[in-house]
Design an enzyme around this catalytic site. Sequence first.
Site, PDB file in Angstrom:
ATOM      1  N   SER A  54       0.778  -1.196   0.006  1.00  0.00           N
ATOM      2  CA  SER A  54      -0.062  -0.010  -0.022  1.00  0.00           C
ATOM      3  C   SER A  54       0.859   1.219   0.176  1.00  0.00           C
ATOM      4  O   SER A  54       2.084   1.058   0.437  1.00  0.00           O
ATOM      5  CB  SER A  54      -0.978   0.151   1.146  1.00  0.00           C
ATOM      6  OG  SER A  54      -1.465   1.193   1.446  1.00  0.00           O
TER       7      SER A  54
ATOM      8  N   TYR B 179       0.284  -0.073  10.683  1.00  0.00           N
ATOM      9  CA  TYR B 179      -0.201  -0.410   9.252  1.00  0.00           C
ATOM     10  C   TYR B 179       0.939  -0.112   8.252  1.00  0.00           C
ATOM     11  O   TYR B 179       1.278  -1.051   7.566  1.00  0.00           O
ATOM     12  CB  TYR B 179      -1.472   0.279   8.966  1.00  0.00           C
ATOM     13  CG  TYR B 179      -2.085  -0.224   7.550  1.00  0.00           C
ATOM     14  CD1 TYR B 179      -2.486  -1.445   7.332  1.00  0.00           C
ATOM     15  CD2 TYR B 179      -2.102   0.584   6.520  1.00  0.00           C
ATOM     16  CE1 TYR B 179      -2.879  -1.938   6.138  1.00  0.00           C
ATOM     17  CE2 TYR B 179      -2.688   0.442   5.338  1.00  0.00           C
ATOM     18  CZ  TYR B 179      -3.032  -1.003   5.112  1.00  0.00           C
ATOM     19  OH  TYR B 179      -3.448  -1.324   3.691  1.00  0.00           O
TER      20      TYR B 179
END
Length: 330
Positions: free
Chosen positions: A166, A192
């Site tokens: 990501s 994350y």
Amino acid sequence: MQPTDNYVPTPQAPIPSGFGPQTTAAEALGGRDLTGKTAIVTGGYSGLGLETARVLAEAGATVVVPARTPEKAAAAVAGLPRVELETLDLADPASIDAFAARFLASGRPLDILVNSAGIMATPLTRDARGYESQFAVNHLGHFQLAARLWPALKQSGDARVVSVSSRALRFAGVDLEDPNYEHREYDKWMAYGQSKSANALFAVELDRIGFAHGVRAFSVHPGTIVTDLSRHLSDDEMRGMGALDEHGNRVASDPRFKTVAQGAATSVWCAANPQLEGRGGVYCEDADIAVVAEPGSDAFSAGVAQWAIDPEAARKLWTLSEKLTGVTFR
């Protein structure tokens, strides 16, 4: 394990592919016939994983979709050709080993492994080993899975492994001294970002190691898409991202968001498009190899942070991952 001496890293620069942000997964396949190929797509029963599985299956591949609850997954993949459902919990090392053992017992080579499952911005939770959940599920679980499936990947002789990362990797690199937040304050977005940096670094080192065996690896940024991955975010957080309409529905109101079909495009491109023959170890977005981001640039601008494609950092993470999981590639 050392690769052959003629491994040359693929430049982290666009080809260019001729594709772009609006390219769909079906288009990104490049017309390739996957008849006779076998793929595993983690998370292949929802969101981007489901679209990836669908396109690969409809192109002729047999697609194994592992899920924590196969009954739930069955409804999602109903009607798709050549899809096999299996049981797998990426937070449970025993479950990973059991799934891989069942696949290896089938004797089939593994041509495509798409590590698409993941969790995002979760409250601090730990697995049974005490590892922080985002790092454990998003990175360590997939690391162990690929290691256990290594014989089948090598058996293919022409395999690709896709690690779904990501652009959030720009939030944080991997803290090799404290990856599990045992000595620092937990931040769900930093955690994350760390797991997504780990996904990219995993592809860098796996490509180096796998080259001698015909195994190439890629990491991808799918784009910004509203899927079930956002289930841990509040409505206020979704509103701030432009993903909440006036009725409180979680939809992509911001034009920068992609559809699911567009979001799965880069995974499919890396998994199967002939344009990537002879290439690997790179971070991709918008169905092309991404540029390297300028230092200090906005976290949501295009490109990959240098730390997420650094070969030395990738090797150090690999060593740490072997230590934390107790598995090696052989």
